[in-house]
Design a protein around this motif. Structure first.
Motif, PDB file in Angstrom:
ATOM      1  N   TYR A  52       0.498  -1.036  -0.249  1.00 15.48           N
ATOM      2  CA  TYR A  52       0.195   0.179   0.043  1.00 15.48           C
ATOM      3  C   TYR A  52       0.594   1.469  -0.082  1.00 15.48           C
ATOM      4  CZ  TYR A  52      -4.062  -2.636   0.726  1.00 15.48           C
ATOM      5  OH  TYR A  52      -5.473  -3.286  -0.513  1.00 15.48           O
ATOM      6  N   ALA A  56       0.510   4.120  -2.623  1.00 19.53           N
ATOM      7  CA  ALA A  56       0.044   5.747  -3.058  1.00 19.53           C
ATOM      8  C   ALA A  56       0.976   5.725  -3.998  1.00 19.53           C
ATOM      9  CB  ALA A  56      -0.150   5.628  -1.468  1.00 19.53           C
ATOM     10  N   LEU A 165      -6.835   5.715   2.097  1.00 23.13           N
ATOM     11  CA  LEU A 165      -6.749   4.157   1.862  1.00 23.13           C
ATOM     12  C   LEU A 165      -8.558   4.034   1.661  1.00 23.13           C
ATOM     13  CD1 LEU A 165      -6.547   1.510   1.571  1.00 23.13           C
ATOM     14  CD2 LEU A 165      -5.914   1.376   3.213  1.00 23.13           C
ATOM     15  N   ILE A 170      -7.263   3.419  -2.671  1.00 23.45           N
ATOM     16  CA  ILE A 170      -6.374   4.969  -2.989  1.00 23.45           C
ATOM     17  C   ILE A 170      -7.189   5.956  -3.202  1.00 23.45           C
ATOM     18  CG2 ILE A 170      -4.646   6.022  -2.331  1.00 23.45           C
ATOM     19  CD1 ILE A 170      -2.912   3.479  -1.295  1.00 23.45           C
TER      20      ILE A 170
END
Length: 179
Positions: A52, A56, A165, A170
């Motif tokens: 993640y 991002a 998130l 995202i």
């Protein structure tokens, strides 16, 4: 009879790739830089375990590259970065961009002006935090980026992009120029 409409564009844009289970599309008009970052995103999102933080960072980079590469836009109303923006603020985002950054973009078919193309982009800083929308708080990522253009026309080159998130996806929720 009077008709009011946005100018019609005759150029057809083809989607050449998508990220499975996400609404991220790669178009034939996207730059080499955008295509390379999109490939990183696709590899991450289609892997067994999504990173993640990298997700991002790549969304922040794609957002900036698409927003500030004006040369491939069809008109004032062809706003870049929309697929990355949080849906609740999308209409406001589009109106703001159309009225500021994209205000003087000529229609593609009649264009004589020179417009910027983002040629490189780097993440300078990356932090995790929380972001509150209404009564809900989401995990967030603050990504500071710097970028350059094939030719400098005086557009932004450094900013902080805040992403959240939500439901395993995202979204960009904030863009702030950093001095």
């Amino acid at each position: 009879m009077l008709k009011f409409y946005k100018s019609l564009n005759t150029r057809e844009i083809k989607i050449i790739d998508t990220v499975e289970n996400f609404d991220y599309a790669l178009e034939d008009r996207d730059t080499v830089l955008y295509k390379n970052i999109h490939r990183e995103l696709k590899n991450n999102l289609e892997s067994d375990e999504i990173n993640y933080d990298e997700y991002a960072k790549t969304i922040a980079k794609l957002f900036i590259v698409d927003l500030f590469t004006l040369d491939n836009k069809l008109s004032t109303y062809d706003v870049g970065g929309v697929e990355f923006v949080y849906p609740d603020v999308l209409d406001n985002y589009k109106l703001n961009v159309e009225d500021t950054l994209y205000k003087h973009i000529e229609t593609d078919s009649k264009r004589k002006q020179k417009l910027p193309i983002v040629s490189s982009i780097d993440v300078d800083d990356f932090t995790k935090s929380e972001y509150t929308i209404g009564e809900d708080t989401y995990p967030s990522f603050i990504t500071k980026l710097n970028w350059s253009y094939e030719k400098d026309y005086g557009y932004d080159t450094y900013a902080a992009v805040t992403l959240i998130l939500k439901d395993e996806k995202i979204y960009v929720v904030e863009y702030q120029v950093v001095e």
